[in-house]
Motif scaffolding. Structure first.
Motif, PDB file in Angstrom:
ATOM      1  N   HIS A  75     -14.739 -13.434  -7.481  1.00 39.12           N
ATOM      2  CA  HIS A  75     -13.016 -13.701  -7.374  1.00 39.12           C
ATOM      3  C   HIS A  75     -12.933 -15.378  -7.194  1.00 39.12           C
ATOM      4  O   HIS A  75     -12.438 -16.129  -7.912  1.00 39.12           O
ATOM      5  CB  HIS A  75     -12.459 -13.215  -6.268  1.00 39.12           C
ATOM      6  CG  HIS A  75     -10.862 -13.552  -6.156  1.00 39.12           C
ATOM      7  ND1 HIS A  75     -10.030 -13.149  -6.943  1.00 39.12           N
ATOM      8  CD2 HIS A  75     -10.381 -14.326  -5.256  1.00 39.12           C
ATOM      9  CE1 HIS A  75      -8.806 -13.574  -6.534  1.00 39.12           C
ATOM     10  NE2 HIS A  75      -9.226 -14.331  -5.309  1.00 39.12           N
ATOM     11  N   HIS A  97     -11.428 -18.854  -9.345  1.00 43.28           N
ATOM     12  CA  HIS A  97     -10.639 -19.803  -8.758  1.00 43.28           C
ATOM     13  C   HIS A  97     -11.309 -21.327  -9.419  1.00 43.28           C
ATOM     14  O   HIS A  97     -10.390 -22.058  -9.723  1.00 43.28           O
ATOM     15  CB  HIS A  97     -10.443 -19.699  -7.401  1.00 43.28           C
ATOM     16  CG  HIS A  97      -9.191 -18.822  -6.990  1.00 43.28           C
ATOM     17  ND1 HIS A  97      -7.925 -18.806  -7.437  1.00 43.28           N
ATOM     18  CD2 HIS A  97      -9.380 -17.807  -6.037  1.00 43.28           C
ATOM     19  CE1 HIS A  97      -7.376 -18.032  -6.880  1.00 43.28           C
ATOM     20  NE2 HIS A  97      -8.131 -17.235  -5.992  1.00 43.28           N
ATOM     21  N   SER A 130      -6.358 -21.083  -0.602  1.00 49.32           N
ATOM     22  CA  SER A 130      -5.521 -20.035  -0.862  1.00 49.32           C
ATOM     23  C   SER A 130      -5.387 -19.109   0.570  1.00 49.32           C
ATOM     24  O   SER A 130      -5.665 -20.092   1.353  1.00 49.32           O
ATOM     25  CB  SER A 130      -6.174 -18.951  -1.871  1.00 49.32           C
ATOM     26  OG  SER A 130      -7.373 -18.148  -1.165  1.00 49.32           O
ATOM     27  N   ASP A 139      -3.526 -15.837  -7.335  1.00 44.44           N
ATOM     28  CA  ASP A 139      -4.494 -14.620  -8.220  1.00 44.44           C
ATOM     29  C   ASP A 139      -4.117 -14.179  -9.425  1.00 44.44           C
ATOM     30  O   ASP A 139      -2.733 -13.950  -9.676  1.00 44.44           O
ATOM     31  CB  ASP A 139      -4.554 -13.404  -7.144  1.00 44.44           C
ATOM     32  CG  ASP A 139      -5.488 -13.939  -5.835  1.00 44.44           C
ATOM     33  OD1 ASP A 139      -6.101 -14.889  -5.893  1.00 44.44           O
ATOM     34  OD2 ASP A 139      -5.363 -13.090  -5.009  1.00 44.44           O
TER      35      ASP A 139
HETATM   36 ZN    ZN Z   1      -7.575 -15.770  -4.776  1.00 42.57          ZN
END
Ligand code: ZN
Ligand code: KG4
Length: 349
Positions: free
Chosen positions: A124, A128, A160, A319
Motif C-alpha cells: 500500500h 502512495h 496520512s 487511499d
Molecule cells: Zn494510505
C-alpha cells in the motif's frame, strides 16, 4: 523514464484493474500501462465510522464485502471496459486492517483466477510513493498540471492518518525510507488535535478550515525533530494542545488561534525534514502523498521550498486503487495459479 504503452487486447493499452481495501475506503480503478488513469472509484465509509471517532475494523470489513463488487463494476463501466478486457489485476496486500485487506485480496484473486490472469500484490505504501508517477505525460507544468508524471530520482513525503515517512525513489520498483514517525502519524495528529478542539472526524479538513481564521503565531507549540536522522514525532504536540486548552478560555477566536498554531507546528515539523532530506540526498524533485497532502498550509509551504513539487490531485493522494494499479506497472506479476495461496499482511517488512 518513458512508459510506452504495451499493445494489449484493447489495441494499444494494457488494462490493469486495481483493488484497494486496506482501511475504510473500498476502491477499484482502471489504469493503463502508460500510467493513465481511466477510472478511479472510491466508496468512502467515513460517515459509517464517524460516530465512533475512528475506523472500526470489523465494520470496515463488512462494508468492503457489501461494496466491492459494485465498486469494481463501476470502475470498469467508467473506463468503458469489461472484465474480459482486463489483462492484469493489482491488489493491496498490506499493510492495513487484516479483515479489510482480505476482502480486496480475495476479490482480486477470484477475478484473476477465473481468467487465469497475472496478479500483482502491492505494498500500500509503495502505491502512495508512486502516486505522482501517474499522469498524462503530455501535460507540461508540474505546478499547474498535477497530472504530469514525476520522474525519479525524487523525494516523497507520505503523510496520512496511518503513516508518515520520507522516502527516496531512484527506481519505481522500490523505495528507500529515509525517516518516519516514531509515534503518531501526521494525520493522526490532525485528527486528535481536531477532537480536542471539539471538531468532527476526520478532523484534518476541519482543523485546516478553522486555522484559516486564526493566528499561527498566537501560541507556541513544540516542533519535534527527534535524533540526527529524518524521523518525526507528533505525540508531544497533542499533549501540548491538551494543556493549552485547559488553561485558555475557549472562545471562538482562541480556538481558531489554537488551530492555526497547532497546524503550523505540524506543517513546520514536516517541511523542516523535507528540506533536510532534499539537501542531504541532493534531490531536486519532491512529491507529496497521503491525505495530509490536502492541507492548504502544507501545500503552500511545499511549493515555496524551491524544489519542483508534485502534488497529485486529491483522489490520488488519499487511499485509492489507481495508485495500486499504477505501482503494479513496475513490479513483477505472479502468474496464475501461483497467487492462489497468497495471504494478506497487516504489516509488511
Ligand atoms: Zn494510505
Ligand atoms: O490517506 P488518507 O485518506 O487515509 C489514510 O490514513 O490512509 O489520510 C487521511 C488523513 C486523516 O488523518 C485526515 O484528517 C487527513 O488525512 N487530512 C488532512 C486534510 N485532509 C485530510 N489533514 C490536514 N489537512 C487537511 N486538509
Amino acid at each position: 523514464m518513458a512508459h510506452s504503452p504495451t499493445a494489449g487486447a484493447r489495441g494499444g493499452w494494457v488494462v490493469i484493474l486495481g483493488v484497494e481495501t486496506s482501511c475504510d475506503d473500498t476502491c477499484a480503478a482502471i489504469v493503463t500501462e502508460a500510467g493513465e488513469v481511466r477510472s478511479n472509484v472510491v466508496s468512502s465509509q467515513g460517515l459509517v465510522h464517524a460516530p465512533f471517532g475512528g475506523v472500526v475494523p470489523e465494520v470496515a470489513s463488512r462494508h468492503h464485502l457489501e461494496l466491492i463488487d459494485a465498486v469494481i463494476a463501476d470502475a470498469l463501466a467508467r473506463a468503458g471496459v469489461s472484465l474480459d478486457d482486463v489483462e492484469h489485476v493489482a491488489v493491496t496486500r498490506g499493510p492495513g486492517l487484516i479483515g479489510a485487506l482480505l476482502v480486496g485480496l480475495s476479490a482480486a484473486k477470484a477475478l484473476a483466477a477465473a481468467r487465469e490472469l497475472p496478479l500483482t500484490p502491492v505494498d500500500h505504501l509503495h502505491g502512495h510513493v508512486l502516486a505522482s508517477t501517474l499522469g498524462d505525460p503530455a501535460m507540461a507544468d508540474p505546478q499547474d498540471s498535477p497530472r504530469t508524471a514525476i520522474e525519479p530520482p525524487y523525494l516523497v513525503l507520505v503523510a496520512s492518518g496511518g503513516h508518515t515517512f520520507l522516502a527516496r525513489v531512484d527506481d519505481p520498483a522500490s523505495y528507500t525510507v529515509l525517516g518516519q514517525t516514531l509515534d503518531d502519524a501526521a494525520g493522526e495528529a490532525f485528527d486528535k488535535g481536531a477532537r480536542l478542539l471539539g471538531l468532527g472526524y476526520p478532523g484534518g479538513p476541519e482543523l485546516d478550515h478553522l486555522a484559516r481564521t486564526g493566528d499561527p503565531e498566537a501560541f507556541a507549540f513544540p516542533r519535534s525533530a527527534p535524533g540526527e536522522g529524518l524521523d518525526f514525532s507528533f505525540s508531544g504536540l497533542k499533549t501540548a494542545l491538551l494543556y493549552r486548552l485547559r488553561d485558555e478560555h475557549r472562545s471562538a477566536p482562541v480556538l481558531a488561534d489554537l488551530a492555526a498554531s497547532y497546524q503550523r507546528a505540524i506543517v513546520e515539523a514536516l517541511t523542516h525534514r523535507v528540506e533536510q532530506a532534499l539537501e542531504r540526498e541532493g534531490l531536486e524533485r519532491l512529491a507529496l502523498g497521503g491525505g495530509v497532502a490536502a492541507n492548504s498550509e502544507l501545500r503552500a509551504c511545499a511549493r515555496a521550498m524551491g524544489a519542483a513539487v508534485w502534488i497529485p490531485p486529491m483522489d490520488l493522494c488519499t487511499d485509492n486503487a489507481a495508485m495500486i494499479a499504477g505501482a503494479a506497472r513496475f513490479l513483477a506479476p505472479v502468474a496464475y495459479p501461483g497467487y492462489l495461496g497468497l495471504d494478506a499482511a497487516a504489516r509488511l517488512v
